[in-house]
Scaffold this motif. Structure first.
Motif, PDB file in Angstrom:
ATOM      1  N   CYS A  40      -6.661  21.776 -13.431  1.00 32.38           N
ATOM      2  CA  CYS A  40      -6.639  20.393 -13.911  1.00 32.38           C
ATOM      3  C   CYS A  40      -5.511  19.555 -13.321  1.00 32.38           C
ATOM      4  CB  CYS A  40      -6.554  20.381 -15.435  1.00 32.38           C
ATOM      5  SG  CYS A  40      -8.047  21.030 -16.210  1.00 32.38           S
ATOM      6  N   GLN A  41      -4.700  20.125 -12.458  1.00 31.43           N
ATOM      7  CA  GLN A  41      -3.656  19.336 -11.795  1.00 31.43           C
ATOM      8  C   GLN A  41      -4.327  18.206 -11.010  1.00 31.43           C
ATOM      9  OE1 GLN A  41      -0.295  19.621 -12.073  1.00 31.43           O
ATOM     10  NE2 GLN A  41      -0.599  21.310 -13.500  1.00 31.43           N
ATOM     11  N   GLY A  42      -3.938  16.969 -11.293  1.00 33.55           N
ATOM     12  CA  GLY A  42      -4.476  15.815 -10.584  1.00 33.55           C
ATOM     13  C   GLY A  42      -5.848  15.351 -11.051  1.00 33.55           C
ATOM     14  N   PHE A  43      -6.400  15.989 -12.087  1.00 33.79           N
ATOM     15  CA  PHE A  43      -7.742  15.661 -12.561  1.00 33.79           C
ATOM     16  C   PHE A  43      -7.873  14.201 -12.979  1.00 33.79           C
ATOM     17  CE2 PHE A  43     -10.928  15.732 -16.131  1.00 33.79           C
ATOM     18  CZ  PHE A  43     -12.040  15.988 -15.352  1.00 33.79           C
ATOM     19  N   HIS A  44      -6.915  13.722 -13.751  1.00 28.30           N
ATOM     20  CA  HIS A  44      -7.006  12.345 -14.234  1.00 28.30           C
ATOM     21  C   HIS A  44      -6.816  11.327 -13.112  1.00 28.30           C
ATOM     22  CE1 HIS A  44      -7.060  14.384 -18.061  1.00 28.30           C
ATOM     23  NE2 HIS A  44      -7.650  13.296 -18.506  1.00 28.30           N
ATOM     24  N   GLU A  45      -6.085  11.688 -12.094  1.00 33.09           N
ATOM     25  CA  GLU A  45      -5.957  10.814 -10.918  1.00 33.09           C
ATOM     26  C   GLU A  45      -7.296  10.710 -10.192  1.00 33.09           C
ATOM     27  OE1 GLU A  45      -3.829  13.175 -11.818  1.00 33.09           O
ATOM     28  OE2 GLU A  45      -1.900  12.143 -12.025  1.00 33.09           O
ATOM     29  N   VAL A  46      -8.022  11.836 -10.100  1.00 33.50           N
ATOM     30  CA  VAL A  46      -9.350  11.824  -9.469  1.00 33.50           C
ATOM     31  C   VAL A  46     -10.292  10.926 -10.262  1.00 33.50           C
ATOM     32  CG1 VAL A  46     -11.381  13.246  -8.920  1.00 33.50           C
ATOM     33  CG2 VAL A  46      -9.088  14.077  -8.350  1.00 33.50           C
ATOM     34  N   LEU A  47     -10.255  11.048 -11.586  1.00 39.21           N
ATOM     35  CA  LEU A  47     -11.103  10.195 -12.431  1.00 39.21           C
ATOM     36  C   LEU A  47     -10.724   8.725 -12.265  1.00 39.21           C
ATOM     37  CD1 LEU A  47     -11.257  12.251 -15.767  1.00 39.21           C
ATOM     38  CD2 LEU A  47     -12.993  12.129 -13.963  1.00 39.21           C
ATOM     39  N   GLU A  48      -9.425   8.456 -12.294  1.00 35.47           N
ATOM     40  CA  GLU A  48      -8.954   7.076 -12.161  1.00 35.47           C
ATOM     41  C   GLU A  48      -9.349   6.483 -10.808  1.00 35.47           C
ATOM     42  OE1 GLU A  48      -4.660   4.945 -11.833  1.00 35.47           O
ATOM     43  OE2 GLU A  48      -4.901   6.365 -13.495  1.00 35.47           O
ATOM     44  N   ASP A  49      -9.184   7.254  -9.746  1.00 34.46           N
ATOM     45  CA  ASP A  49      -9.545   6.783  -8.402  1.00 34.46           C
ATOM     46  C   ASP A  49     -11.030   6.458  -8.298  1.00 34.46           C
ATOM     47  OD1 ASP A  49      -6.905   7.058  -7.638  1.00 34.46           O
ATOM     48  OD2 ASP A  49      -7.239   8.901  -6.474  1.00 34.46           O
ATOM     49  N   ALA A  50     -11.859   7.165  -9.083  1.00 32.12           N
ATOM     50  CA  ALA A  50     -13.300   6.917  -9.075  1.00 32.12           C
ATOM     51  C   ALA A  50     -13.686   5.778 -10.020  1.00 32.12           C
ATOM     52  CB  ALA A  50     -14.048   8.186  -9.475  1.00 32.12           C
ATOM     53  N   GLY A  51     -12.718   5.266 -10.775  1.00 29.10           N
ATOM     54  CA  GLY A  51     -12.995   4.177 -11.711  1.00 29.10           C
ATOM     55  C   GLY A  51     -13.535   4.637 -13.053  1.00 29.10           C
ATOM     56  N   VAL A  52     -13.341   5.904 -13.375  1.00 29.44           N
ATOM     57  CA  VAL A  52     -13.843   6.442 -14.635  1.00 29.44           C
ATOM     58  C   VAL A  52     -12.907   6.019 -15.772  1.00 29.44           C
ATOM     59  CG1 VAL A  52     -14.339   8.557 -15.941  1.00 29.44           C
ATOM     60  CG2 VAL A  52     -14.910   8.414 -13.490  1.00 29.44           C
TER      61      VAL A  52
END
Length: 151
Positions: A75-87
Motif C-alpha cells: 500500500c505504499q503510495g496507494f493514495h497517491e496513485v488514486l489521487e493522480d487518477a482523480g479518484v
C-alpha cells in the motif's frame, strides 16, 4: 427493491501478491445483499487496477483486502496513485495486515497514516464494514431495509 440512495459503487480487491479470495467473496456477497453495486477485482490486484476501476465505475468507495501480512509494503503510495487518477472515494483496508500483528492499535495507525479512512482487522464482521460505509457515504436506510438486511 433497493432504493436509489443505496446504489453506491464499491471497488473491492486483494492487493499485491496476495491470493486469498475467501474474504472478498464473503464481503462481495454481503455488500451486494446490502444494496451496493460491487466491482470485484479479484486477487493480486495492482494499485493501478484499483485506480482504473474506481474511475471507470465512478466508485464511492475502494476496499482493499490483504491476508498475507504484507499490506504495508503493498500500500505504499496507494493514495497517491488514486489521487493522480482523480479518484475521490473513501478507502478501507482490512485483513491480516501485518506479519506478527501483535499491536492492533499500532497497525491501525500505520494504515491511517498511509491514508486509509478505515482500517479493519481480520475478525471484522462484514456488517460492521457495511455500517461504516453507510455512515461514511451518508446513506440512510429505512426500517424495512434494516429488517431485510438483518434477516
Amino acid at each position: 427493491m433497493v432504493p436509489d440512495t443505496m446504489s453506491q459503487t464499491v471497488v473491492l480487491g486483494v492487493i499485491g501478491s496476495d491470493a486469498h479470495v475467501v474474504g472478498i467473496t464473503i464481503l462481495e456477497q454481503a455488500l451486494s445483499a446490502a444494496g451496493f453495486d460491487v466491482v470485484n477485482l479479484g486477487v493480486q490486484t495492482s494499485q493501478e487496477e484499483y485506480a482504473e476501476a474506481a474511475v471507470e465505475y465512478d466508485a464511492q468507495a475502494v476496499l482493499v483486502s490483504s491476508l498475507y501480512g504484507h499490506a504495508e509494503q503493498d500500500c505504499q503510495g496507494f493514495h497517491e496513485v488514486l489521487e493522480d487518477a482523480g479518484v475521490e472515494a473513501v478507502t478501507y483496508i482490512g485483513g491480516n495486515l501485518a506479519v506478527g500483528q501483535d499491536d492492533w492499535a499500532e497497525t491501525r495507525r500505520t494504515f491511517e497514516e498511509l491514508g486509509f479512512d478505515r482500517v479493519f482487522d481480520s475478525e471484522t464482521d462484514p456488517e460492521d464494514a457495511i455500517a461504516a460505509l453507510r455512515a461514511d457515504l451518508d446513506i440512510t436506510s429505512t426500517e424495512s431495509e434494516r429488517a431485510t438486511i438483518s434477516s
